[in-house]
Motif scaffolding. Structure first.
Motif, PDB file in Angstrom:
ATOM      1  N   PHE A 272      -5.749  -4.992   2.150  1.00  0.00           N
ATOM      2  CA  PHE A 272      -6.455  -4.023   1.305  1.00  0.00           C
ATOM      3  C   PHE A 272      -6.724  -4.658  -0.048  1.00  0.00           C
ATOM      4  N   ARG A 273      -7.931  -4.508  -0.518  1.00  0.00           N
ATOM      5  CA  ARG A 273      -8.301  -5.023  -1.847  1.00  0.00           C
ATOM      6  C   ARG A 273      -8.254  -3.867  -2.816  1.00  0.00           C
ATOM      7  N   LEU A 274      -7.505  -4.033  -3.902  1.00  0.00           N
ATOM      8  CA  LEU A 274      -7.385  -3.021  -4.947  1.00  0.00           C
ATOM      9  C   LEU A 274      -8.139  -3.487  -6.180  1.00  0.00           C
TER      10      LEU A 274
ATOM     11  N   ILE B 120      -9.720   1.207  -3.379  1.00  0.00           N
ATOM     12  CA  ILE B 120      -8.976   0.462  -2.364  1.00  0.00           C
ATOM     13  C   ILE B 120      -9.892   0.263  -1.171  1.00  0.00           C
TER      14      ILE B 120
ATOM     15  N   THR C  20     -10.651  -1.527   2.631  1.00  0.00           N
ATOM     16  CA  THR C  20     -10.004  -2.105   3.810  1.00  0.00           C
ATOM     17  C   THR C  20     -10.700  -3.412   4.172  1.00  0.00           C
TER      18      THR C  20
ATOM     19  N   GLN D 293      -3.844   7.872   2.500  1.00  0.00           N
ATOM     20  CA  GLN D 293      -3.118   6.676   2.919  1.00  0.00           C
ATOM     21  C   GLN D 293      -3.280   6.437   4.412  1.00  0.00           C
TER      22      GLN D 293
ATOM     23  N   ARG E 269      -8.725  -1.948  -9.976  1.00  0.00           N
ATOM     24  CA  ARG E 269      -8.225  -0.892 -10.872  1.00  0.00           C
ATOM     25  C   ARG E 269      -8.933  -1.015 -12.209  1.00  0.00           C
TER      26      ARG E 269
ATOM     27  N   LEU F  99       0.841  -1.199   0.000  1.00  0.00           N
ATOM     28  CA  LEU F  99       0.000   0.000   0.000  1.00  0.00           C
ATOM     29  C   LEU F  99       0.877   1.250   0.000  1.00  0.00           C
TER      30      LEU F  99
ATOM     31  N   ASP G  91      -8.697   3.712  -9.198  1.00  0.00           N
ATOM     32  CA  ASP G  91      -8.343   2.643  -8.262  1.00  0.00           C
ATOM     33  C   ASP G  91      -9.260   2.734  -7.055  1.00  0.00           C
TER      34      ASP G  91
END
Length: 121
Positions: A109-111, A102, A104, A76, A113, A38, A100
């Motif tokens: 963390f799942r991204l 993101i 929690t 962040q 895109r 991250l 993107d």
């Protein structure tokens, strides 16, 4: 999200003719991140992209603010501390617009895109 004239005409043609080919879907990628990856992602945003908007999502049923003034550092930190459910970073890179999301999760963390190439065939 607003539609471009090309988007709405493609949908109109598809609605009028169910046999018409669907417009292509945008390119989509996903993966899992830990705290270290991250941090690297946010470094990449800072040095390799032009960020246009950062949109926080605080709770499943809450409304997203119309305008967000988050910095990369504050976004962040919100993710790292679990102060947001998710956030979306919108940016320009490699001639395209990227979004993107993101999220929690207990395991990191799942991204997700997605590249948007509005108005291009």
């Amino acid at each position: 999200m607003s539609e471009t004239p090309a988007d709405s005409s493609s949908r109109s043609e598809t609605a009028a003719n169910p046999n018409a080919p669907l417009p292509p879907l945008p390119e989509l990628h996903g993966g899992m991140l830990n705290n270290e990856t991250l941090a690297q992602l946010f470094e990449d945003y800072s040095h390799c992209t032009t960020v246009t908007e950062i949109i926080p999502k605080h709770a499943a049923q809450s409304h997203v603010p119309e305008q967000s003034h988050l910095t990369l550092a504050s976004a962040q930190e919100l993710l790292r501390t679990g102060s947001v459910r998710a956030l979306q970073v919108r940016y320009h890179f490699d001639g395209g617009e990227w979004w993107d999301t993101i999220m929690t999760l207990p395991e990191g963390f799942r991204l997700v895109r997605i590249r948007h190439d509005f108005g291009q065939a």
